[in-house]
Scaffold this motif. Structure first.
Motif, short mmCIF file in Angstrom:
data_model
loop_
_atom_site.label_atom_id
_atom_site.label_comp_id
_atom_site.label_asym_id
_atom_site.label_seq_id
_atom_site.Cartn_x
_atom_site.Cartn_y
_atom_site.Cartn_z
N PRO A 99 50.93 54.38 16.03
CA PRO A 99 50.43 54.43 14.65
C PRO A 99 51.42 53.90 13.61
N GLU A 100 52.71 54.15 13.80
CA GLU A 100 53.68 53.69 12.81
C GLU A 100 53.78 52.16 12.80
N GLU A 101 53.84 51.57 14.00
CA GLU A 101 53.92 50.11 14.09
C GLU A 101 52.66 49.45 13.55
N LEU A 102 51.51 50.06 13.83
CA LEU A 102 50.24 49.49 13.38
C LEU A 102 50.11 49.55 11.86
N ALA A 103 50.68 50.60 11.27
CA ALA A 103 50.64 50.70 9.80
C ALA A 103 51.49 49.60 9.17
N GLU A 104 52.58 49.25 9.82
CA GLU A 104 53.47 48.21 9.30
C GLU A 104 52.95 46.80 9.59
N ASN A 105 52.29 46.64 10.74
CA ASN A 105 51.83 45.32 11.17
C ASN A 105 50.44 45.41 11.77
N PRO A 106 49.41 45.31 10.97
CA PRO A 106 48.02 45.44 11.45
C PRO A 106 47.63 44.40 12.50
N GLU A 107 48.38 43.32 12.61
CA GLU A 107 48.05 42.29 13.60
C GLU A 107 48.25 42.80 15.03
N LEU A 108 48.94 43.93 15.18
CA LEU A 108 49.21 44.48 16.51
C LEU A 108 48.04 45.27 17.08
N TRP A 109 47.02 45.55 16.30
CA TRP A 109 45.92 46.39 16.77
C TRP A 109 45.27 45.79 18.02
N ALA A 110 44.98 46.65 18.99
CA ALA A 110 44.07 46.26 20.07
C ALA A 110 42.67 46.18 19.48
N ILE A 111 41.84 45.29 20.05
CA ILE A 111 40.50 45.05 19.52
C ILE A 111 39.47 45.36 20.60
N THR A 112 38.43 46.10 20.23
CA THR A 112 37.39 46.46 21.18
C THR A 112 36.40 45.30 21.36
N ALA A 113 35.51 45.47 22.33
CA ALA A 113 34.49 44.45 22.58
C ALA A 113 33.53 44.32 21.39
N ASP A 114 33.49 45.32 20.55
CA ASP A 114 32.66 45.25 19.33
C ASP A 114 33.38 44.60 18.17
N GLY A 115 34.63 44.18 18.41
CA GLY A 115 35.39 43.54 17.35
C GLY A 115 36.06 44.51 16.41
N GLU A 116 36.12 45.79 16.78
CA GLU A 116 36.72 46.81 15.93
C GLU A 116 38.14 47.14 16.40
N ARG A 117 38.92 47.72 15.49
CA ARG A 117 40.25 48.19 15.87
C ARG A 117 40.13 49.34 16.87
N ALA A 118 41.08 49.41 17.78
CA ALA A 118 41.07 50.44 18.82
C ALA A 118 41.55 51.76 18.23
N LYS A 119 40.64 52.43 17.55
CA LYS A 119 40.97 53.68 16.86
C LYS A 119 39.81 54.65 16.97
N GLU A 120 40.13 55.88 17.33
CA GLU A 120 39.17 56.98 17.28
C GLU A 120 39.92 58.25 16.98
N ASP A 121 39.59 58.87 15.86
CA ASP A 121 40.31 60.06 15.42
C ASP A 121 41.79 59.70 15.27
N TRP A 122 42.69 60.45 15.94
CA TRP A 122 44.13 60.19 15.82
C TRP A 122 44.62 59.12 16.80
N VAL A 123 43.77 58.68 17.70
CA VAL A 123 44.17 57.75 18.75
C VAL A 123 44.14 56.32 18.21
N GLU A 124 45.30 55.68 18.12
CA GLU A 124 45.44 54.34 17.57
C GLU A 124 46.29 53.51 18.52
N PHE A 125 45.70 52.42 19.05
CA PHE A 125 46.37 51.68 20.12
C PHE A 125 46.72 50.25 19.73
N ALA A 126 47.91 49.86 20.16
CA ALA A 126 48.36 48.48 20.00
C ALA A 126 47.84 47.62 21.14
N CYS A 127 47.77 46.33 20.90
CA CYS A 127 47.40 45.37 21.94
C CYS A 127 48.43 45.44 23.08
#
Length: 373
Positions: A99-127
């Protein structure tokens, strides 16, 4: 004690008794082989307790291993007391939960098949395939081990995105997330396949359709290879600092056939491959959270053990997380604990210390079961 050592010890004992009964006892007794101790561990992330009393309480309960945050372990007094009390110390090291790295650099987000950021509740994942992020994580692990010299590194979130804590027995596997469909992963997959990067559509939804049609099995192999290679890089880096360090990998608690093989196809965790790298695999078998009966814990351990080449160390919950308005009865906790300790388990890890502190009845159960073994 491992199951193998137990059987070996019983065999020696029975053999000596039979020989004595026949009047042919050996002239010199054969010394028993050293026996490994079963792990009784606890996860702890922070505490305001006076540390001497904390370690004394752990010793009284029979806890011999602590899985602690880097912050807590950074206290020199904490490490010194662990050594003094013969308590093995593992540092919990999260990988793709960032979560800290993703807040600083949104380009690191993993992306789902729906084109959304890999986030659900508190779970936030990098690529999982970004070379710069992976290199930083490896260097962080190396620096932690060099500075703090723990007995082990307990590697968490070494997987693809999924909020597995909310996946119950009847969950439809088709609704589980699929990641990562960012440009880096799609280009990496093209290289993995040996095709032109332009072969795979760059848009997540279109790419998902193309993969399902043309390379579904290869996509799973690519995902597991991406996770396994990250695990390998971290393990090799820290073992270069300390060849004796123990490596534990946290795993989703899914058996091979659960949710149509989602431990590989969704989480990207290849139990057999990870076990070749690790000293322990630790499925987070939180039975009450996942609406499973207590004996399910043992079934998870057994399923992992069938394909793993390292010991399996289940983690179990103490309080009713995500089901706070329900009662996780002491009897069910006792049953889950006994299930977790059933062979071929290497022991048990409790999640977490704060929950034990808040429940004296379950603390008493731990003490009675552990000391009665």
């Amino acid at each position: 004690m491992t199951d193998t050592n137990l059987h070996h010890g019983l065999f020696i004992l029975c053999s000596i008794c039979l020989l004595a009964g026949c009047g042919a006892a050996p002239e010199t007794a054969v010394p028993a082989e050293p026996q490994e101790r079963s792990i009784v561990g606890v996860k702890i992330y922070d505490t305001e307790r006076e540390l001497t009393g904390l370690f004394e309480e752990w010793r009284a309960l029979g806890i011999n291993t602590v899985f602690a945050s880097q912050t807590l372990t950074s206290s020199r007094g904490f490490r010194a007391l662990a050594r003094k009390n013969n308590t093995d110390l593992f540092i919990i090291f999260p990988v793709f939960f960032a979560p800290e790295e993703l807040a600083e650099n949104p380009e690191l987000w993993a992306i789902t098949a729906d084109g959304e950021r890999a986030k659900e509740d508190w779970v936030e994942f990098a690529c999982p395939s970004r070379a710069d992020f992976r290199s930083r994580r490896v260097e962080e692990a190396r620096a932690i081990v060099k500075r703090l010299r723990p007995d082990g590194l307990s590697i968490d979130f070494i997987r693809n995105f999924v909020f597995w804590e909310m996946v119950g027995p009847d969950h439809n596997p088709d609704t589980l997330p699929d990641t990562c469909f960012c440009v880096h992963c799609l280009q990496g997959f093209a290289t993995f396949l040996g095709v032109s990067p332009f072969s795979i559509p760059p848009q997540p939804r279109r790419a998902a359709v193309w993969i399902e049609t043309n390379a579904a099995d290869d996509w799973v192999r690519f995902k597991t290879a991406t996770i396994t290679s990250m695990a390998t890089e971290i393990a090799e880096a820290v073992r270069a600092i300390d060849p004796e360090i123990l490596i534990n990998f946290h795993s989703v608690p899914w058996r091979r056939d659960d949710y149509s093989g989602a431990i590989r196809s969704v989480a990207g965790q290849d139990v057999a491959a990870l076990s070749e790298i690790a000293d322990y695999l630790s499925p987070m078998a939180f039975s009450f959270m996942l609406e499973r009966p207590p004996d399910w814990v043992a079934s998870v351990v057994e399923d992992f053990d069938r394909v793993a080449s390292c010991p399996i160390l289940p983690s179990i919950q103490v309080s009713p997380a995500y089901r706070e308005h329900e009662i996780f009865a002491a009897a069910d906790f006792l049953a889950a604990l006994r299930s977790a300790l059933a062979p071929p388990s290497a022991g048990v890890v409790f999640w977490s210390w704060g929950q034990i502190e808040a429940d004296s009845e379950k603390a008493a159960i731990i003490k009675k079961v552990v000391q009665g073994r």
